[in-house]
Design a protein around this motif. Structure first.
Motif, PDB file in Angstrom:
ATOM      1  N   CYS A 433      62.694 -68.810  -2.277  1.00 17.95           N
ATOM      2  CA  CYS A 433      64.011 -68.073  -1.926  1.00 17.95           C
ATOM      3  C   CYS A 433      65.089 -69.083  -2.402  1.00 17.95           C
ATOM      4  CB  CYS A 433      64.073 -67.651  -0.444  1.00 17.95           C
ATOM      5  SG  CYS A 433      62.843 -66.494  -0.128  1.00 17.95           S
ATOM      6  N   MET A 434      65.964 -68.661  -3.331  1.00 17.95           N
ATOM      7  CA  MET A 434      66.920 -69.430  -3.737  1.00 17.95           C
ATOM      8  C   MET A 434      68.088 -68.684  -4.060  1.00 17.95           C
ATOM      9  SD  MET A 434      65.426 -71.665  -6.891  1.00 17.95           S
ATOM     10  CE  MET A 434      66.781 -72.749  -6.911  1.00 17.95           C
ATOM     11  N   THR A 435      69.555 -69.187  -3.652  1.00 19.02           N
ATOM     12  CA  THR A 435      70.782 -68.436  -3.782  1.00 19.02           C
ATOM     13  C   THR A 435      71.380 -69.379  -5.157  1.00 19.02           C
ATOM     14  OG1 THR A 435      70.705 -68.054  -1.411  1.00 19.02           O
ATOM     15  CG2 THR A 435      72.809 -68.230  -2.757  1.00 19.02           C
ATOM     16  N   LEU A 436      71.621 -68.436  -5.959  1.00 21.99           N
ATOM     17  CA  LEU A 436      72.150 -68.851  -7.354  1.00 21.99           C
ATOM     18  C   LEU A 436      73.579 -68.382  -7.177  1.00 21.99           C
ATOM     19  CD1 LEU A 436      69.595 -68.005 -10.019  1.00 21.99           C
ATOM     20  CD2 LEU A 436      69.910 -69.899  -8.973  1.00 21.99           C
ATOM     21  N   SER A 437      74.578 -69.249  -7.748  1.00 20.17           N
ATOM     22  CA  SER A 437      76.012 -68.785  -7.511  1.00 20.17           C
ATOM     23  C   SER A 437      76.520 -69.516  -8.613  1.00 20.17           C
ATOM     24  CB  SER A 437      76.587 -69.618  -6.146  1.00 20.17           C
ATOM     25  OG  SER A 437      76.526 -70.875  -6.195  1.00 20.17           O
ATOM     26  N   GLY A 438      77.902 -69.160  -8.977  1.00 16.88           N
ATOM     27  CA  GLY A 438      78.617 -69.760 -10.141  1.00 16.88           C
ATOM     28  C   GLY A 438      79.524 -68.548 -10.665  1.00 16.88           C
ATOM     29  N   HIS A 439      79.284 -67.286 -10.219  1.00 17.42           N
ATOM     30  CA  HIS A 439      80.206 -66.263 -11.034  1.00 17.42           C
ATOM     31  C   HIS A 439      81.348 -65.749  -9.852  1.00 17.42           C
ATOM     32  CE1 HIS A 439      77.410 -65.121 -14.235  1.00 17.42           C
ATOM     33  NE2 HIS A 439      76.248 -65.306 -13.243  1.00 17.42           N
ATOM     34  N   SER A 440      82.355 -65.233 -10.276  1.00 13.34           N
ATOM     35  CA  SER A 440      83.507 -65.064  -9.792  1.00 13.34           C
ATOM     36  C   SER A 440      83.607 -63.720  -9.543  1.00 13.34           C
ATOM     37  CB  SER A 440      84.648 -65.503 -10.358  1.00 13.34           C
ATOM     38  OG  SER A 440      84.959 -64.929 -11.645  1.00 13.34           O
ATOM     39  N   ASP A 441      82.625 -62.876 -10.316  1.00 13.10           N
ATOM     40  CA  ASP A 441      82.442 -61.484 -10.198  1.00 13.10           C
ATOM     41  C   ASP A 441      81.100 -61.177  -9.803  1.00 13.10           C
ATOM     42  OD1 ASP A 441      83.417 -58.882 -10.022  1.00 13.10           O
ATOM     43  OD2 ASP A 441      83.977 -58.779 -12.009  1.00 13.10           O
ATOM     44  N   LEU A 442      80.855 -59.792  -9.649  1.00 13.91           N
ATOM     45  CA  LEU A 442      79.673 -59.187  -9.448  1.00 13.91           C
ATOM     46  C   LEU A 442      78.404 -59.334 -10.583  1.00 13.91           C
ATOM     47  CD1 LEU A 442      80.213 -55.710  -7.868  1.00 13.91           C
ATOM     48  CD2 LEU A 442      79.588 -57.912  -6.836  1.00 13.91           C
ATOM     49  N   VAL A 443      77.378 -59.923 -10.595  1.00 12.40           N
ATOM     50  CA  VAL A 443      76.459 -59.899 -11.564  1.00 12.40           C
ATOM     51  C   VAL A 443      75.699 -58.391 -11.742  1.00 12.40           C
ATOM     52  CG1 VAL A 443      74.330 -61.203 -12.103  1.00 12.40           C
ATOM     53  CG2 VAL A 443      75.847 -62.305 -10.855  1.00 12.40           C
ATOM     54  N   PHE A 444      75.984 -58.119 -12.965  1.00 11.15           N
ATOM     55  CA  PHE A 444      75.273 -57.055 -13.104  1.00 11.15           C
ATOM     56  C   PHE A 444      73.982 -56.941 -14.341  1.00 11.15           C
ATOM     57  CE2 PHE A 444      77.899 -57.732 -17.222  1.00 11.15           C
ATOM     58  CZ  PHE A 444      77.204 -57.083 -18.121  1.00 11.15           C
ATOM     59  N   ARG A 445      73.677 -58.062 -14.745  1.00 13.19           N
ATOM     60  CA  ARG A 445      72.407 -58.258 -15.759  1.00 13.19           C
ATOM     61  C   ARG A 445      71.898 -59.688 -15.661  1.00 13.19           C
ATOM     62  NH1 ARG A 445      70.849 -55.147 -19.883  1.00 13.19           N
ATOM     63  NH2 ARG A 445      72.657 -53.922 -19.616  1.00 13.19           N
ATOM     64  N   LEU A 446      70.491 -59.896 -15.392  1.00 19.76           N
ATOM     65  CA  LEU A 446      69.671 -61.090 -15.191  1.00 19.76           C
ATOM     66  C   LEU A 446      68.683 -61.068 -16.434  1.00 19.76           C
ATOM     67  CD1 LEU A 446      68.849 -61.308 -11.605  1.00 19.76           C
ATOM     68  CD2 LEU A 446      70.591 -62.745 -12.824  1.00 19.76           C
ATOM     69  N   ALA A 447      68.568 -62.311 -16.983  1.00 23.54           N
ATOM     70  CA  ALA A 447      67.391 -62.448 -18.128  1.00 23.54           C
ATOM     71  C   ALA A 447      66.527 -63.597 -17.548  1.00 23.54           C
ATOM     72  CB  ALA A 447      68.129 -62.385 -19.332  1.00 23.54           C
ATOM     73  N   VAL A 448      65.125 -63.631 -17.845  1.00 23.72           N
ATOM     74  CA  VAL A 448      64.214 -64.611 -17.414  1.00 23.72           C
ATOM     75  C   VAL A 448      63.616 -65.178 -18.719  1.00 23.72           C
ATOM     76  CG1 VAL A 448      62.674 -65.375 -16.140  1.00 23.72           C
ATOM     77  CG2 VAL A 448      63.913 -63.717 -15.229  1.00 23.72           C
ATOM     78  N   SER A 449      63.529 -66.406 -19.009  1.00 21.68           N
ATOM     79  CA  SER A 449      62.786 -66.916 -20.225  1.00 21.68           C
ATOM     80  C   SER A 449      61.574 -66.548 -20.406  1.00 21.68           C
ATOM     81  CB  SER A 449      62.951 -68.363 -20.197  1.00 21.68           C
ATOM     82  OG  SER A 449      62.205 -69.077 -19.106  1.00 21.68           O
ATOM     83  N   PRO A 450      60.803 -66.665 -21.521  1.00 14.49           N
ATOM     84  CA  PRO A 450      59.417 -65.998 -21.282  1.00 14.49           C
ATOM     85  C   PRO A 450      58.500 -67.069 -20.590  1.00 14.49           C
ATOM     86  CG  PRO A 450      60.304 -66.001 -23.627  1.00 14.49           C
ATOM     87  CD  PRO A 450      61.485 -66.851 -22.755  1.00 14.49           C
TER      88      PRO A 450
END
Length: 466
Positions: A433-450
Protein backbone atom coordinates in the motif's frame (compact mmCIF):
# COMPACT_ATOMS: atom_id res chain seq x y z
CA UNK A 1 -4.73 9.80 170.16
CA UNK A 2 -2.12 9.04 167.49
CA UNK A 3 0.13 10.66 164.88
CA UNK A 4 -1.57 10.37 161.51
CA UNK A 5 0.51 12.67 159.34
CA UNK A 6 3.67 14.74 159.08
CA UNK A 7 4.51 17.60 156.78
CA UNK A 8 7.47 19.85 156.24
CA UNK A 9 6.52 22.20 159.06
CA UNK A 10 3.87 20.47 161.12
CA UNK A 11 2.58 17.28 162.67
CA UNK A 12 -1.01 16.04 162.36
CA UNK A 13 -2.56 14.04 165.21
CA UNK A 14 -5.86 12.26 165.52
CA UNK A 15 -7.45 13.85 168.55
CA UNK A 16 -10.79 13.91 170.35
CA UNK A 17 -12.60 17.20 170.82
CA UNK A 18 -14.74 17.39 173.95
CA UNK A 19 -16.54 20.68 173.39
CA UNK A 20 -18.76 21.99 171.94
CA UNK A 21 -19.25 18.63 170.23
CA UNK A 22 -17.54 15.43 171.09
CA UNK A 23 -15.90 14.17 167.90
CA UNK A 24 -12.66 12.98 166.35
CA UNK A 25 -10.66 15.81 164.83
CA UNK A 26 -7.31 16.36 163.14
CA UNK A 27 -4.96 18.47 165.25
CA UNK A 28 -2.19 20.17 163.29
CA UNK A 29 0.67 21.68 165.30
CA UNK A 30 4.02 23.21 164.36
CA UNK A 31 6.98 20.90 164.84
CA UNK A 32 9.46 21.52 167.60
CA UNK A 33 12.30 23.65 166.35
CA UNK A 34 10.29 24.81 163.32
CA UNK A 35 8.66 27.79 165.01
CA UNK A 36 10.50 30.39 162.93
CA UNK A 37 8.74 33.53 161.77
CA UNK A 38 8.42 32.13 158.27
CA UNK A 39 6.97 28.78 159.39
CA UNK A 40 4.60 30.39 161.87
CA UNK A 41 3.45 32.82 159.17
CA UNK A 42 2.81 29.97 156.78
CA UNK A 43 1.07 27.93 159.46
CA UNK A 44 -1.15 30.85 160.37
CA UNK A 45 -1.87 31.43 156.69
CA UNK A 46 -3.08 27.86 156.29
CA UNK A 47 -5.36 28.25 159.31
CA UNK A 48 -6.77 31.50 157.95
CA UNK A 49 -7.20 29.90 154.53
CA UNK A 50 -9.26 27.02 155.87
CA UNK A 51 -11.25 29.39 158.05
CA UNK A 52 -12.58 31.36 155.06
CA UNK A 53 -13.46 28.23 153.10
CA UNK A 54 -16.82 26.59 153.59
CA UNK A 55 -17.51 23.81 151.12
CA UNK A 56 -18.50 20.13 151.51
CA UNK A 57 -15.42 19.08 149.53
CA UNK A 58 -12.93 21.02 151.69
CA UNK A 59 -11.92 20.02 155.22
CA UNK A 60 -13.31 22.50 157.79
CA UNK A 61 -11.42 24.32 160.58
CA UNK A 62 -13.11 24.08 164.00
CA UNK A 63 -10.70 25.87 166.30
CA UNK A 64 -7.20 27.36 166.63
CA UNK A 65 -4.81 28.50 169.32
CA UNK A 66 -1.35 28.26 170.81
CA UNK A 67 0.09 25.66 173.17
CA UNK A 68 1.62 26.57 176.53
CA UNK A 69 5.00 26.29 174.81
CA UNK A 70 3.93 28.88 172.25
CA UNK A 71 3.54 26.49 169.35
CA UNK A 72 0.51 27.40 167.18
CA UNK A 73 -2.04 24.77 166.30
CA UNK A 74 -5.44 24.46 164.71
CA UNK A 75 -8.19 21.87 164.90
CA UNK A 76 -9.81 20.76 161.68
CA UNK A 77 -12.22 18.17 160.41
CA UNK A 78 -10.85 14.64 160.55
CA UNK A 79 -11.32 12.93 157.21
CA UNK A 80 -11.26 9.19 157.72
CA UNK A 81 -10.41 8.26 154.18
CA UNK A 82 -7.72 7.38 151.67
CA UNK A 83 -6.23 9.25 148.74
CA UNK A 84 -8.51 9.64 145.74
CA UNK A 85 -6.38 7.44 143.47
CA UNK A 86 -6.13 4.67 146.07
CA UNK A 87 -9.85 4.82 146.74
CA UNK A 88 -10.72 4.60 143.03
CA UNK A 89 -8.41 1.63 142.48
CA UNK A 90 -9.48 -0.24 145.62
CA UNK A 91 -13.16 0.24 144.83
CA UNK A 92 -12.48 -0.47 141.11
CA UNK A 93 -14.45 2.56 140.04
CA UNK A 94 -15.15 2.73 136.33
CA UNK A 95 -14.46 5.82 134.21
CA UNK A 96 -17.86 7.45 134.82
CA UNK A 97 -17.60 6.99 138.60
CA UNK A 98 -14.08 8.43 138.64
CA UNK A 99 -15.25 11.44 136.64
CA UNK A 100 -18.14 12.07 139.03
CA UNK A 101 -15.71 12.01 141.96
CA UNK A 102 -13.25 14.28 140.17
CA UNK A 103 -16.02 16.73 139.33
CA UNK A 104 -16.63 17.25 143.07
CA UNK A 105 -12.93 18.01 143.54
CA UNK A 106 -13.17 20.65 140.80
CA UNK A 107 -16.14 22.21 142.59
CA UNK A 108 -14.17 22.39 145.85
CA UNK A 109 -11.18 23.97 144.11
CA UNK A 110 -13.47 26.44 142.34
CA UNK A 111 -14.90 27.48 145.73
CA UNK A 112 -11.36 28.16 147.02
CA UNK A 113 -10.58 30.19 143.90
CA UNK A 114 -13.73 32.26 144.40
CA UNK A 115 -12.47 33.03 147.88
CA UNK A 116 -9.17 34.16 146.35
CA UNK A 117 -7.18 31.08 147.41
CA UNK A 118 -4.81 29.03 145.21
CA UNK A 119 -4.04 25.60 146.68
CA UNK A 120 -0.69 25.14 144.80
CA UNK A 121 -0.29 21.49 145.91
CA UNK A 122 -3.19 19.55 144.43
CA UNK A 123 -2.26 15.87 144.34
CA UNK A 124 -3.90 12.55 145.27
CA UNK A 125 -2.62 12.50 148.85
CA UNK A 126 -4.19 15.92 149.50
CA UNK A 127 -7.60 14.71 148.39
CA UNK A 128 -9.02 12.14 150.78
CA UNK A 129 -12.16 10.15 149.99
CA UNK A 130 -14.46 8.62 152.55
CA UNK A 131 -17.88 7.01 152.36
CA UNK A 132 -20.90 8.88 153.69
CA UNK A 133 -23.66 6.36 153.50
CA UNK A 134 -23.66 5.05 149.97
CA UNK A 135 -21.93 8.12 148.57
CA UNK A 136 -18.21 8.73 148.20
CA UNK A 137 -17.17 12.22 149.33
CA UNK A 138 -13.76 13.69 148.42
CA UNK A 139 -12.24 16.30 150.75
CA UNK A 140 -9.40 18.64 149.86
CA UNK A 141 -6.87 19.02 152.67
CA UNK A 142 -3.47 20.60 153.33
CA UNK A 143 -3.59 24.24 152.30
CA UNK A 144 -0.12 24.62 153.79
CA UNK A 145 1.39 26.36 150.76
CA UNK A 146 -1.80 28.00 149.56
CA UNK A 147 -1.52 31.51 148.16
CA UNK A 148 -3.99 34.36 148.63
CA UNK A 149 -4.83 36.36 145.52
CA UNK A 150 -7.06 39.12 146.79
CA UNK A 151 -6.44 39.35 150.53
CA UNK A 152 -3.77 39.06 153.21
CA UNK A 153 -4.24 35.85 155.17
CA UNK A 154 -2.05 36.98 158.03
CA UNK A 155 -0.37 40.10 159.27
CA UNK A 156 2.95 38.30 159.24
CA UNK A 157 5.08 38.34 156.07
CA UNK A 158 4.33 35.21 154.05
CA UNK A 159 6.58 34.51 151.09
CA UNK A 160 8.33 31.83 149.10
CA UNK A 161 12.01 31.86 149.84
CA UNK A 162 14.12 32.52 146.76
CA UNK A 163 15.20 29.23 145.19
CA UNK A 164 12.77 27.18 147.28
CA UNK A 165 10.37 24.98 145.34
CA UNK A 166 6.99 24.68 147.04
CA UNK A 167 4.74 21.86 145.89
CA UNK A 168 5.06 18.42 144.30
CA UNK A 169 7.03 18.57 141.00
CA UNK A 170 4.99 15.92 139.17
CA UNK A 171 1.83 17.99 139.66
CA UNK A 172 3.35 21.47 139.24
CA UNK A 173 2.42 23.80 136.42
CA UNK A 174 5.21 25.24 134.19
CA UNK A 175 4.81 28.69 135.79
CA UNK A 176 4.95 27.23 139.31
CA UNK A 177 8.16 25.32 138.67
CA UNK A 178 9.81 28.45 137.29
CA UNK A 179 11.45 30.06 140.32
CA UNK A 180 12.23 33.19 138.33
CA UNK A 181 8.60 34.27 138.48
CA UNK A 182 5.99 34.51 141.20
CA UNK A 183 3.20 35.07 138.67
CA UNK A 184 0.96 32.24 139.87
CA UNK A 185 -2.81 32.34 139.50
CA UNK A 186 -5.76 29.94 139.64
CA UNK A 187 -4.79 28.38 136.30
CA UNK A 188 -1.83 26.76 138.06
CA UNK A 189 -4.34 24.68 140.05
CA UNK A 190 -6.14 23.89 136.77
CA UNK A 191 -2.90 22.35 135.50
CA UNK A 192 -2.55 20.25 138.68
CA UNK A 193 -6.17 19.12 138.33
CA UNK A 194 -5.34 18.07 134.76
CA UNK A 195 -2.46 15.91 136.01
CA UNK A 196 -4.74 14.39 138.66
CA UNK A 197 -7.38 13.58 136.04
CA UNK A 198 -4.66 12.11 133.79
CA UNK A 199 -3.69 9.72 136.63
CA UNK A 200 -7.30 8.84 137.42
CA UNK A 201 -7.91 7.91 133.79
CA UNK A 202 -4.62 6.35 132.66
CA UNK A 203 -3.31 5.13 136.01
CA UNK A 204 0.08 6.74 135.52
CA UNK A 205 1.68 10.18 135.64
CA UNK A 206 2.27 12.07 132.37
CA UNK A 207 6.02 12.15 133.05
CA UNK A 208 7.79 9.19 134.60
CA UNK A 209 8.41 9.91 138.28
CA UNK A 210 11.69 8.00 138.44
CA UNK A 211 13.05 9.91 135.45
CA UNK A 212 12.12 13.22 137.05
CA UNK A 213 13.71 12.21 140.36
CA UNK A 214 16.95 11.14 138.65
CA UNK A 215 17.11 14.28 136.53
CA UNK A 216 18.73 17.37 137.94
CA UNK A 217 16.59 20.29 139.04
CA UNK A 218 17.30 22.24 135.84
CA UNK A 219 16.25 19.25 133.70
CA UNK A 220 13.11 18.81 135.80
CA UNK A 221 12.22 22.46 135.19
CA UNK A 222 12.91 22.15 131.46
CA UNK A 223 10.79 19.00 131.16
CA UNK A 224 7.76 20.54 132.86
CA UNK A 225 8.11 23.86 131.02
CA UNK A 226 8.89 22.58 127.52
CA UNK A 227 8.12 18.88 126.94
CA UNK A 228 4.60 18.03 125.84
CA UNK A 229 3.16 15.13 127.86
CA UNK A 230 2.11 12.07 125.85
CA UNK A 231 -1.59 11.45 125.35
CA UNK A 232 -3.10 9.24 128.09
CA UNK A 233 -3.99 6.60 125.49
CA UNK A 234 -0.41 6.60 124.21
CA UNK A 235 1.05 6.47 127.72
CA UNK A 236 -1.26 3.60 128.66
CA UNK A 237 -0.33 1.45 125.66
CA UNK A 238 3.37 1.87 126.48
CA UNK A 239 3.04 0.28 129.92
CA UNK A 240 2.91 -3.36 128.80
CA UNK A 241 1.58 -5.78 131.44
CA UNK A 242 0.95 -2.94 133.89
CA UNK A 243 -1.73 -1.59 131.54
CA UNK A 244 -3.78 -4.74 132.03
CA UNK A 245 -3.94 -4.19 135.81
CA UNK A 246 -4.85 -0.54 135.28
CA UNK A 247 -7.71 -1.50 132.95
CA UNK A 248 -8.97 -4.16 135.36
CA UNK A 249 -9.05 -1.62 138.23
CA UNK A 250 -11.43 0.36 136.02
CA UNK A 251 -13.56 -2.73 135.28
CA UNK A 252 -12.68 -2.77 131.60
CA UNK A 253 -10.20 -4.10 129.03
CA UNK A 254 -7.05 -2.38 127.73
CA UNK A 255 -8.42 -2.00 124.21
CA UNK A 256 -11.73 -0.60 125.45
CA UNK A 257 -10.04 1.84 127.83
CA UNK A 258 -7.57 3.00 125.19
CA UNK A 259 -10.36 3.49 122.67
CA UNK A 260 -12.41 5.55 125.13
CA UNK A 261 -9.46 7.74 125.99
CA UNK A 262 -8.44 8.21 122.38
CA UNK A 263 -11.83 9.29 121.11
CA UNK A 264 -12.16 12.54 123.10
CA UNK A 265 -11.95 11.89 126.84
CA UNK A 266 -8.21 12.54 126.90
CA UNK A 267 -8.76 15.98 125.37
CA UNK A 268 -9.97 17.20 128.80
CA UNK A 269 -6.76 16.60 130.83
CA UNK A 270 -4.64 17.66 127.83
CA UNK A 271 -6.44 21.02 127.70
CA UNK A 272 -6.05 21.51 131.47
CA UNK A 273 -2.31 20.73 131.15
CA UNK A 274 -1.43 23.04 128.29
CA UNK A 275 1.88 24.86 128.74
CA UNK A 276 0.30 28.15 127.75
CA UNK A 277 -2.06 28.86 130.64
CA UNK A 278 -4.22 31.13 128.46
CA UNK A 279 -5.20 27.97 126.56
CA UNK A 280 -6.25 26.00 129.66
CA UNK A 281 -9.73 25.98 131.14
CA UNK A 282 -10.58 29.44 132.46
CA UNK A 283 -11.71 28.04 135.79
CA UNK A 284 -12.14 24.83 137.78
CA UNK A 285 -15.87 25.28 137.24
CA UNK A 286 -15.40 25.22 133.46
CA UNK A 287 -13.33 22.05 133.84
CA UNK A 288 -16.15 20.49 135.88
CA UNK A 289 -18.64 21.58 133.20
CA UNK A 290 -16.59 19.82 130.51
CA UNK A 291 -16.56 16.65 132.63
CA UNK A 292 -20.35 16.90 132.76
CA UNK A 293 -20.41 17.49 128.98
CA UNK A 294 -18.59 14.22 128.47
CA UNK A 295 -20.86 12.32 130.84
CA UNK A 296 -23.98 13.61 129.06
CA UNK A 297 -22.61 13.27 125.53
CA UNK A 298 -22.59 17.05 124.95
CA UNK A 299 -19.82 18.50 122.69
CA UNK A 300 -16.71 19.24 124.72
CA UNK A 301 -15.12 22.61 125.30
CA UNK A 302 -11.77 20.85 124.95
CA UNK A 303 -10.29 19.65 121.71
CA UNK A 304 -6.88 18.64 120.33
CA UNK A 305 -4.35 21.40 119.81
CA UNK A 306 -4.66 23.00 116.38
CA UNK A 307 -1.92 22.48 113.81
CA UNK A 308 -1.36 26.26 113.70
CA UNK A 309 -0.79 26.44 117.45
CA UNK A 310 1.59 23.46 117.43
CA UNK A 311 3.53 25.00 114.55
CA UNK A 312 3.76 28.38 116.31
CA UNK A 313 4.97 26.72 119.50
CA UNK A 314 7.55 24.65 117.61
CA UNK A 315 8.87 27.81 115.96
CA UNK A 316 9.26 29.58 119.30
CA UNK A 317 11.04 26.59 120.81
CA UNK A 318 13.42 26.03 117.88
CA UNK A 319 13.79 29.60 116.61
CA UNK A 320 17.40 29.20 115.44
CA UNK A 321 16.84 25.93 113.64
CA UNK A 322 13.60 27.17 112.15
CA UNK A 323 15.30 30.37 110.91
CA UNK A 324 18.02 28.30 109.25
CA UNK A 325 15.47 25.91 107.79
CA UNK A 326 13.37 28.86 106.62
CA UNK A 327 16.41 30.41 104.90
CA UNK A 328 17.19 27.12 103.21
CA UNK A 329 13.53 26.79 102.27
CA UNK A 330 13.54 30.31 100.78
CA UNK A 331 16.65 29.49 98.74
CA UNK A 332 15.09 26.23 97.59
CA UNK A 333 11.81 27.97 96.75
CA UNK A 334 13.64 30.72 94.82
CA UNK A 335 15.60 28.04 93.00
CA UNK A 336 12.36 26.23 92.22
CA UNK A 337 10.76 29.47 91.01
CA UNK A 338 13.73 30.23 88.75
CA UNK A 339 13.75 26.65 87.51
CA UNK A 340 10.01 26.78 86.86
CA UNK A 341 10.29 30.11 85.01
CA UNK A 342 13.21 28.85 82.93
CA UNK A 343 11.37 25.62 82.35
CA UNK A 344 8.27 27.52 81.23
CA UNK A 345 10.32 29.63 78.86
CA UNK A 346 12.07 26.56 77.50
CA UNK A 347 8.69 24.88 77.12
CA UNK A 348 7.33 27.92 75.29
CA UNK A 349 10.37 27.89 72.98
CA UNK A 350 9.84 24.20 72.36
CA UNK A 351 6.18 24.82 71.65
CA UNK A 352 7.06 27.60 69.18
CA UNK A 353 9.65 25.37 67.51
CA UNK A 354 7.15 22.54 67.34
CA UNK A 355 4.54 24.91 65.85
CA UNK A 356 7.04 26.14 63.23
CA UNK A 357 8.07 22.58 62.44
CA UNK A 358 4.42 21.64 62.08
CA UNK A 359 3.83 24.55 59.73
CA UNK A 360 6.83 23.51 57.59
CA UNK A 361 5.65 19.92 57.56
CA UNK A 362 2.15 21.04 56.56
CA UNK A 363 3.65 23.21 53.76
CA UNK A 364 5.70 20.24 52.56
CA UNK A 365 2.59 18.07 52.59
CA UNK A 366 0.70 20.68 50.61
CA UNK A 367 3.61 20.99 48.13
CA UNK A 368 3.79 17.22 47.77
CA UNK A 369 0.05 17.08 47.18
CA UNK A 370 0.31 19.88 44.60
CA UNK A 371 3.21 18.14 42.90
CA UNK A 372 1.35 14.88 42.88
CA UNK A 373 -1.72 16.58 41.47
CA UNK A 374 0.40 18.26 38.78
CA UNK A 375 1.98 14.96 37.87
CA UNK A 376 -1.41 13.30 37.76
CA UNK A 377 -2.75 16.05 35.51
CA UNK A 378 0.39 15.92 33.30
CA UNK A 379 -0.05 12.19 32.98
CA UNK A 380 -3.71 12.66 32.13
CA UNK A 381 -2.71 15.23 29.46
CA UNK A 382 -0.02 12.89 28.06
CA UNK A 383 -2.48 10.01 27.85
CA UNK A 384 -5.09 12.26 26.29
CA UNK A 385 -2.56 13.45 23.71
CA UNK A 386 -1.62 9.85 22.95
CA UNK A 387 -5.25 8.93 22.46
CA UNK A 388 -5.78 11.90 20.14
CA UNK A 389 -2.74 10.89 18.08
CA UNK A 390 -4.05 7.35 17.75
CA UNK A 391 -7.42 8.69 16.64
CA UNK A 392 -5.78 11.04 14.11
CA UNK A 393 -3.55 8.22 12.91
CA UNK A 394 -6.59 6.04 12.28
CA UNK A 395 -8.32 8.87 10.38
CA UNK A 396 -5.16 9.54 8.34
CA UNK A 397 -4.93 5.82 7.51
CA UNK A 398 -8.47 5.80 6.23
CA UNK A 399 -7.63 8.84 4.11
CA UNK A 400 -4.63 6.99 2.72
CA UNK A 401 -2.17 9.47 4.17
CA UNK A 402 0.41 6.97 5.29
CA UNK A 403 3.08 9.58 5.85
CA UNK A 404 0.90 11.37 8.38
CA UNK A 405 0.10 8.07 10.04
CA UNK A 406 3.78 7.38 10.43
CA UNK A 407 4.43 10.87 11.91
CA UNK A 408 1.68 10.53 14.42
CA UNK A 409 2.69 7.01 15.45
CA UNK A 410 6.33 7.97 15.88
CA UNK A 411 5.29 10.85 18.17
CA UNK A 412 3.49 8.48 20.52
CA UNK A 413 5.43 7.75 23.84
CA UNK A 414 6.78 4.24 23.92
CA UNK A 415 5.45 3.48 27.46
CA UNK A 416 1.90 4.20 26.29
CA UNK A 417 1.92 2.23 23.07
CA UNK A 418 -0.66 -0.50 23.26
CA UNK A 419 -2.40 -2.88 20.88
CA UNK A 420 -4.07 0.06 19.08
CA UNK A 421 -0.66 1.53 18.27
CA UNK A 422 0.66 -1.90 17.20
CA UNK A 423 -2.31 -2.35 14.81
CA UNK A 424 -1.89 1.02 13.13
CA UNK A 425 1.85 0.57 12.96
CA UNK A 426 1.36 -2.82 11.25
CA UNK A 427 -1.09 -1.75 8.62
CA UNK A 428 0.71 1.47 7.85
CA UNK A 429 4.03 -0.38 7.33
CA UNK A 430 2.62 -2.71 4.57
CA UNK A 431 4.64 -1.96 1.34
CA UNK A 432 1.78 -3.13 -0.91
CA UNK A 433 0.00 0.00 0.00
CA UNK A 434 1.57 3.23 -1.25
CA UNK A 435 0.37 6.77 -1.51
CA UNK A 436 1.44 8.60 -4.71
CA UNK A 437 1.27 12.34 -4.73
CA UNK A 438 2.42 15.17 -6.98
CA UNK A 439 -0.74 16.30 -8.79
CA UNK A 440 -2.50 19.51 -7.98
CA UNK A 441 -5.79 18.26 -9.43
CA UNK A 442 -7.76 15.06 -9.66
CA UNK A 443 -6.06 12.15 -11.40
CA UNK A 444 -8.28 10.71 -14.14
CA UNK A 445 -5.99 8.23 -15.85
CA UNK A 446 -3.24 5.76 -14.87
CA UNK A 447 -0.88 3.67 -17.05
CA UNK A 448 1.32 0.78 -15.90
CA UNK A 449 4.46 -0.34 -17.74
CA UNK A 450 4.38 -3.81 -19.28
CA UNK A 451 6.87 -5.04 -16.69
CA UNK A 452 4.70 -3.67 -13.86
CA UNK A 453 7.48 -1.70 -12.28
CA UNK A 454 6.45 1.79 -13.24
CA UNK A 455 3.23 3.75 -13.29
CA UNK A 456 2.25 7.04 -14.95
CA UNK A 457 -0.67 9.28 -14.07
CA UNK A 458 -2.39 12.24 -15.63
CA UNK A 459 -4.69 14.88 -14.20
CA UNK A 460 -7.48 17.00 -15.61
CA UNK A 461 -5.06 19.91 -15.81
CA UNK A 462 -2.93 17.98 -18.22
CA UNK A 463 -0.27 17.15 -15.69
CA UNK A 464 1.67 13.95 -16.22
CA UNK A 465 3.68 12.15 -13.60
CA UNK A 466 5.73 9.02 -14.26
Amino acid sequence: LELIGEGGMGLVYLAEQQEPVRRNVALKIVKLGMDTKQVIARFEAERQTLAVLDHPNIAHVFDAGTTRAGRPYFVMEYVEGVSITKYCDEQKLNIEERLELFKQVCEGVHHAHQKGIIHRDIKPSNILVSNHGDKALPKIIDFGIAKAITQSLTEETFFTREGQLLGTPEYMSPEQVDLATQDIDTRSDIYSLGVLLYVLLAGVLPFDRESLEKAGFAELQRTIREDEPPLPSTRLTSLGDKAKAIAESRRTQIITLTRRLHRELEWIPMKAMRKDRTRRYRSASELADDIQNYLTGTPLIAGPESAVYRARKFVRKHAGSVATAALVAVVIILGLVVSIVMGCRAEQAREKEAAARKQVEQALVRAEKAEKLAKERAEEYRRSLYLNRIILSDISYRDGNMRRVRELLEACPEDLRGWEWDRLNHISSDESCMTLSGHSDLVFRLAVSPDGKRIASGSFKGEFRP
